[in-house]
Design an enzyme around this catalytic site. Structure first.
Site, PDB file in Angstrom:
ATOM      1  N   SER A 148      -9.652   1.019   3.041  1.00 48.86           N
ATOM      2  CA  SER A 148      -8.832   1.915   2.235  1.00 48.86           C
ATOM      3  C   SER A 148      -7.750   1.201   1.434  1.00 48.86           C
ATOM      4  O   SER A 148      -7.096   1.808   0.583  1.00 48.86           O
ATOM      5  CB  SER A 148      -8.159   2.946   3.143  1.00 48.86           C
ATOM      6  OG  SER A 148      -7.299   2.309   4.087  1.00 48.86           O
ATOM      7  N   LYS A 206       0.850  -1.189   0.000  1.00 48.87           N
ATOM      8  CA  LYS A 206       0.000   0.000   0.000  1.00 48.87           C
ATOM      9  C   LYS A 206       0.891   1.246   0.000  1.00 48.87           C
ATOM     10  O   LYS A 206       1.928   1.277   0.670  1.00 48.87           O
ATOM     11  CB  LYS A 206      -0.887  -0.055   1.252  1.00 48.87           C
ATOM     12  CG  LYS A 206      -2.008   0.963   1.331  1.00 48.87           C
ATOM     13  CD  LYS A 206      -2.867   0.636   2.557  1.00 48.87           C
ATOM     14  CE  LYS A 206      -4.039   1.604   2.727  1.00 48.87           C
ATOM     15  NZ  LYS A 206      -4.883   1.200   3.879  1.00 48.87           N
ATOM     16  N   SER A 235     -10.022  -1.698   7.131  1.00 48.13           N
ATOM     17  CA  SER A 235      -9.480  -1.377   5.814  1.00 48.13           C
ATOM     18  C   SER A 235      -8.761  -2.513   5.105  1.00 48.13           C
ATOM     19  O   SER A 235      -8.385  -2.371   3.946  1.00 48.13           O
ATOM     20  CB  SER A 235      -8.531  -0.175   5.911  1.00 48.13           C
ATOM     21  OG  SER A 235      -9.256   1.014   6.134  1.00 48.13           O
TER      22      SER A 235
END
Length: 457
Positions: free
Chosen positions: A150, A75, A174
């Protein structure tokens, strides 16, 4: 579709159109280098179709170690040498850029040191604050359905076969929300089990770094590398409790798939009981939101976000109004309540089973604030069953357990007491040894390279 109808040796998509993706642990050692090369070649095509990468990396040559050549993504919130993470924000310009990091985030150091091969950095919602993933990547199962956030790009990259595993973060769901949306497996570790040094912070009291992968077996390979001071026993818990009131409060396709998943767990020799826990879970939402909003504002409220991310700026502004004594009181109340809450939820069970989300993964139009069809309550419901895990610092694993009436994946959440990560992963792996849900190929991918295809077990 019942778990008993699945043949893990012949995985395919919901319409039976072809083979699914392999997992790393199921590949012969001699095939792994070929699969790693296939991922490196396939990733630009995945990026062109689904926009899941913020940046693709040059192939690394180190192939020594327990994770030798394993393709992974991270990420876009982790420091790497000479590169500052984008954290999902629009470019701020050179004037706002600080010096490039001189060392990598701890988790990147650990994976790279174990021989894993970083394919790229994945897209994420701004500051990891928004749970739908709208606007950051396209869901390879259906572009009109959100990919979850996310950690949207990480989930899409795994689901589309560009990598075998991806790092993400989880502050209120997330990792687990995109795991459901994209039909992959997620591990949200016990709070503090995986180092956060060099990672963007959102709410330090809640943040965890974890993994998305094709299977729990693959996560079992990576978890000890990330959490070096933990043990990961290979035995699942003897008892599990299905939170029946949470299941019954969910939409019908979610109920059906999660009950199939629970049946599959019982078939692994686990004693299954039914318990109620929804009111307890719901009561933890208010203190979690207060902590999240206050700490996120303290971390990021000073950024000049109004022009770049006006919606996020408004959300952060709410936290600026939370007085320090209210924040301290919320943390103290959670600390005091943790032991009795865990006893109430778990009883004698070693794991809790409940849906990742009470709703089907929603369409983009419903989750996009810029859309005329936007429904704010839907965003709130995405994390309704995941927040309590972060509030209490618990480990959790999300596993695919079927499909809804639109052919979209549904996931079951397996939650444990602090420190039981290994047992949860063992239970997830046992379930996946009996089922093929996690191997299904997204419907928008028909031409993935053959070295990535499942070869049977």
């Amino acid at each position: 579709m019942s778990w008993t109808s699945q043949n893990p040796d012949v995985p395919d998509d919901p319409r039976g159109a072809g083979p699914g993706f392999a997992d790393w642990s199921g590949l012969p050692t001699t095939a792994r280098a070929e699969a790693a090369a296939a991922c490196a070649a396939w990733a630009p095509e995945v990026q062109a179709r689904f926009g899941c990468f913020a940046e693709l990396c040059t192939a690394q040559t180190n192939a020594a170690g327990p994770l030798a050549s394993l393709p992974y993504a991270a990420k876009d919130m982790f420091d790497s040498v000479g590169r500052s993470p984008g954290c999902g924000l629009p470019a701020a310009g050179d004037d706002a850029s600080g010096p490039a990091p001189e060392r990598a985030a701890a988790v990147l150091d650990r994976l790279d040191g174990a021989g894993a091969r970083r394919v790229g950095f994945t897209t994420m919602t701004a500051l990891a604050y928004e749970p739908s993933g709208v606007g950051k990547a396209l869901n390879p199962w259906n572009r009109e359905i959100v990919p979850g956030g996310s950690s949207a790009g990480s989930a899409v990259a795994v689901a589309a076969g560009a990598v075998f595993a991806a790092l993400g973060s989880d502050t209120a769901g997330s990792l687990r929300i995109p795991a459901q949306a994209c039909g992959v497996t997620a591990w949200k570790p016990t709070f503090g089990a995986v180092p956060v040094a060099g990672a963007m912070t959102l709410a330090p009291s809640l943040d965890t770094i974890g993994l998305l992968a094709r299977s729990a077996r693959d996560i079992q390979l990576l978890a000890p590398v990330l959490a070096t001071d933990r043990t990961f026993p290979s035995e699942p818990p003897a008892r599990a409790a299905l939170l029946s009131d949470a299941v019954e409060a969910s939409e019908a396709p979610i109920r059906a798939a999660c009950r199939d998943g629970a049946e599959g767990i019982a078939a692994c020799g686990v004693t299954l009981e039914q318990r109620s826990g929804l009111p307890t879970i719901e009561a933890l939402s208010d203190p979690l939101f207060l902590i999240l909003q206050a700490e996120a504002a303290a971390q990021h409220g000073g950024l000049a976000l109004a022009a770049r991310e006006p919606t996020l700026a408004r959300r952060l502004a709410k936290g600026l109004d939370i007085a320090p004594d209210r924040l301290a009181a919320a943390k103290a109340a959670l600390a005091e309540a943790t032991a009795p809450v865990l006893d109430n939820l778990f009883g004698a069970a070693g794991a809790l089973l409940l849906p990742v989300m009470p709703i089907r993964t929603p369409p983009v139009a419903v989750a996009d604030p810029a859309s005329a069809d936007f429904h704010a309550a839907t965003l709130y419901r995405l994390s309704a069953y995941t927040r309590f895990v972060n509030a209490l610092g618990l480990p959790a694993v999300a596993v695919p357990v079927g499909f809804d009436d639109r052919g979209m994946p549904v996931a079951l959440q397996i939650v444990g007491r602090p420190g039981t990560d290994g047992a949860l992963l063992a239970l997830a792996a046992a379930l996946q040894a009996r089922t093929g849900w996690h191997r299904r190929r997204p419907t928008e991918i028909t031409d993935f390279p053959s070295p990535l295809a499942q070869r049977g077990s």
